[in-house]
Design a protein around this motif. Structure first.
Motif, PDB file in Angstrom:
ATOM      1  N   VAL A 239       0.832  -1.205   0.000  1.00 37.99           N
ATOM      2  CA  VAL A 239       0.000   0.000   0.000  1.00 37.99           C
ATOM      3  C   VAL A 239       0.866   1.255   0.000  1.00 37.99           C
ATOM      4  O   VAL A 239       0.579   2.231  -0.710  1.00 37.99           O
ATOM      5  N   THR A 240       1.960   1.242   0.760  1.00 35.14           N
ATOM      6  CA  THR A 240       2.851   2.397   0.821  1.00 35.14           C
ATOM      7  C   THR A 240       3.528   2.653  -0.517  1.00 35.14           C
ATOM      8  O   THR A 240       3.616   3.804  -0.981  1.00 35.14           O
ATOM      9  N   ILE A 241       3.985   1.594  -1.171  1.00 36.13           N
ATOM     10  CA  ILE A 241       4.630   1.741  -2.483  1.00 36.13           C
ATOM     11  C   ILE A 241       3.646   2.296  -3.503  1.00 36.13           C
ATOM     12  O   ILE A 241       3.971   3.211  -4.284  1.00 36.13           O
ATOM     13  N   ILE A 242       2.418   1.780  -3.490  1.00 36.06           N
ATOM     14  CA  ILE A 242       1.406   2.262  -4.427  1.00 36.06           C
ATOM     15  C   ILE A 242       1.110   3.741  -4.187  1.00 36.06           C
ATOM     16  O   ILE A 242       1.016   4.537  -5.130  1.00 36.06           O
ATOM     17  N   GLN A 243       0.963   4.114  -2.921  1.00 34.72           N
ATOM     18  CA  GLN A 243       0.661   5.514  -2.602  1.00 34.72           C
ATOM     19  C   GLN A 243       1.783   6.452  -3.028  1.00 34.72           C
ATOM     20  O   GLN A 243       1.534   7.496  -3.634  1.00 34.72           O
ATOM     21  N   THR A 244       3.014   6.103  -2.706  1.00 32.61           N
ATOM     22  CA  THR A 244       4.133   6.996  -3.011  1.00 32.61           C
ATOM     23  C   THR A 244       4.346   7.133  -4.514  1.00 32.61           C
ATOM     24  O   THR A 244       4.706   8.215  -5.007  1.00 32.61           O
ATOM     25  N   ARG A 245       4.115   6.053  -5.255  1.00 28.25           N
ATOM     26  CA  ARG A 245       4.293   6.138  -6.706  1.00 28.25           C
ATOM     27  C   ARG A 245       3.127   6.861  -7.364  1.00 28.25           C
ATOM     28  O   ARG A 245       3.322   7.689  -8.257  1.00 28.25           O
ATOM     29  N   TYR A 246       1.916   6.573  -6.935  1.00 24.32           N
ATOM     30  CA  TYR A 246       0.745   7.197  -7.544  1.00 24.32           C
ATOM     31  C   TYR A 246       0.703   8.689  -7.245  1.00 24.32           C
ATOM     32  O   TYR A 246       0.315   9.487  -8.094  1.00 24.32           O
ATOM     33  N   MET A 247       1.121   9.082  -6.039  1.00 23.99           N
ATOM     34  CA  MET A 247       1.090  10.490  -5.650  1.00 23.99           C
ATOM     35  C   MET A 247       2.400  11.203  -5.953  1.00 23.99           C
ATOM     36  O   MET A 247       2.589  12.352  -5.567  1.00 23.99           O
ATOM     37  N   ARG A 248       3.328  10.511  -6.623  1.00 24.00           N
ATOM     38  CA  ARG A 248       4.616  11.097  -7.041  1.00 24.00           C
ATOM     39  C   ARG A 248       5.320  11.787  -5.870  1.00 24.00           C
ATOM     40  O   ARG A 248       5.601  12.987  -5.894  1.00 24.00           O
ATOM     41  N   ALA A 249       5.588  10.998  -4.838  1.00 25.74           N
ATOM     42  CA  ALA A 249       6.167  11.550  -3.613  1.00 25.74           C
ATOM     43  C   ALA A 249       7.556  12.122  -3.808  1.00 25.74           C
ATOM     44  O   ALA A 249       8.002  12.987  -3.034  1.00 25.74           O
ATOM     45  N   ASP A 250       8.284  11.670  -4.827  1.00 22.96           N
ATOM     46  CA  ASP A 250       9.649  12.114  -5.031  1.00 22.96           C
ATOM     47  C   ASP A 250       9.748  13.318  -5.956  1.00 22.96           C
ATOM     48  O   ASP A 250      10.839  13.716  -6.368  1.00 22.96           O
ATOM     49  N   GLN A 251       8.614  13.928  -6.324  1.00 25.06           N
ATOM     50  CA  GLN A 251       8.608  15.047  -7.236  1.00 25.06           C
ATOM     51  C   GLN A 251       7.964  16.260  -6.582  1.00 25.06           C
ATOM     52  O   GLN A 251       7.137  16.129  -5.673  1.00 25.06           O
ATOM     53  N   SER A 252       8.333  17.437  -7.026  1.00 30.78           N
ATOM     54  CA  SER A 252       7.778  18.675  -6.502  1.00 30.78           C
ATOM     55  C   SER A 252       7.208  19.510  -7.646  1.00 30.78           C
ATOM     56  O   SER A 252       7.787  19.563  -8.736  1.00 30.78           O
ATOM     57  N   ASP A 253       6.077  20.151  -7.392  1.00 33.32           N
ATOM     58  CA  ASP A 253       5.456  21.017  -8.391  1.00 33.32           C
ATOM     59  C   ASP A 253       5.949  22.446  -8.312  1.00 33.32           C
ATOM     60  O   ASP A 253       5.552  23.291  -9.114  1.00 33.32           O
ATOM     61  N   LEU A 254       6.811  22.742  -7.340  1.00 32.39           N
ATOM     62  CA  LEU A 254       7.247  24.128  -7.140  1.00 32.39           C
ATOM     63  C   LEU A 254       8.005  24.658  -8.342  1.00 32.39           C
ATOM     64  O   LEU A 254       7.941  25.851  -8.653  1.00 32.39           O
ATOM     65  N   ALA A 255       8.742  23.775  -9.048  1.00 27.53           N
ATOM     66  CA  ALA A 255       9.523  24.207 -10.194  1.00 27.53           C
ATOM     67  C   ALA A 255       8.632  24.787 -11.303  1.00 27.53           C
ATOM     68  O   ALA A 255       9.052  25.664 -12.060  1.00 27.53           O
ATOM     69  N   GLU A 256       7.396  24.310 -11.388  1.00 26.27           N
ATOM     70  CA  GLU A 256       6.476  24.808 -12.426  1.00 26.27           C
ATOM     71  C   GLU A 256       6.105  26.253 -12.187  1.00 26.27           C
ATOM     72  O   GLU A 256       5.667  26.945 -13.107  1.00 26.27           O
TER      73      GLU A 256
END
Length: 257
Positions: free
Chosen positions: A238-255
């Motif tokens: 469940v944790t792997i699915i959540q982190t990948r689906y919610m793109r935990a390693d990415q930030s939208d601030l650069a946009e």
């Protein structure tokens, strides 16, 4: 192994896993746990975001933020006992209020169709303040210049929330949701002091099933441990699915730069 704490452990291969997979009570407890998670997580997350936004826009007092954390500081057992009294069908304050406005009292913890939802509400009350403080901290990290630019462009508060606040809160929300889901799958103490797994097993979660295998039905450490390993695997997946689906390693601030 098969082990009852009194005799030497006996190797039995995969028999413990076979037993839990063939035990309808195990699957029922897993379904009850998922039901609890589906009630608790969305409600807690939505309320936490709402409270955090209100704290940021309406009231930024530190003492008010501290007030929201108080329920989280209380032990689960204490919270469970307090709500057991407040929601008592005969003498509980809440049911007295319901009767005063012409409604029937409700045995919140004593009905199969309301017990697990009531426990979800109790734990939401306990954790939502702490979760809202985490979200509030995430909001404070968002550059104020983004809101100023949006205001100049004519964006109202609602548009700013959906286009700026919520996207940039994603890393914090990932952490909040992942840890909340892990904690929700391990709910036990509130159930132990309010319903004891009842009525009719409607609040017997997977952790209560493990407890039942060791302390109530029989001392079967092997089956309890096998169920614990299965729960661990579920949480990892469940944790792997959540982190990948919610793109935990990415930030939208650069946009927005």
């Amino acid at each position: 192994h098969e082990w009852n704490l009194l005799t030497d452990a006996k190797y039995v291969g995969l028999d413990n896993y076979t037993e839990i997979f063939n035990d309808q009570r195990f699957w029922t407890s897993l379904g009850t746990t998922i039901t609890y998670v589906l009630w608790n997580i969305p409600l807690q997350t939505v309320l936490a975001v709402f409270i955090a936004v209100m704290l940021d826009r309406v009231q930024r007092s530190s003492w008010l933020r501290g007030l929201f954390v108080i329920p989280w500081l209380l032990p689960n057992v204490v919270v469970g006992l307090v709500f057991l009294w407040v929601l008592d069908p005969n003498l509980g304050i809440f049911n007295v209020f319901l009767e005063s406005i012409g409604l029937d009292s409700v045995a919140f913890f004593g009905r199969t169709d309301t017990a697990i939802q009531t426990i979800a509400m109790v734990n939401t009350w306990r954790y939502v303040g702490y979760t809202s403080i985490l979200v509030f901290a995430g909001i404070k990290l968002i550059p104020r210049t983004l809101y100023e630019a949006a205001s100049i462009d004519g964006a109202n508060a609602w548009t700013q929330f959906w286009r700026i606040t919520l996207p940039l809160l994603r890393p914090v929300l990932v952490f909040v949701i992942v840890t909340s889901v892990i904690g929700s799958f391990q709910v036990f103490d509130t159930i132990a002091v309010t319903t004891g797994g009842g009525p009719a097993g409607s609040t017997r979660t997977i952790l209560y099933y493990i407890y039942d295998q060791v302390f109530e039905r029989r001392i079967n450490m092997g089956v309890a441990t096998a169920a614990s390993v299965f729960l661990f695997v579920i949480l990892i997946v469940v944790t792997i699915i959540q982190t990948r689906y919610m793109r935990a390693d990415q930030s939208d601030l650069a946009e927005y730069s």
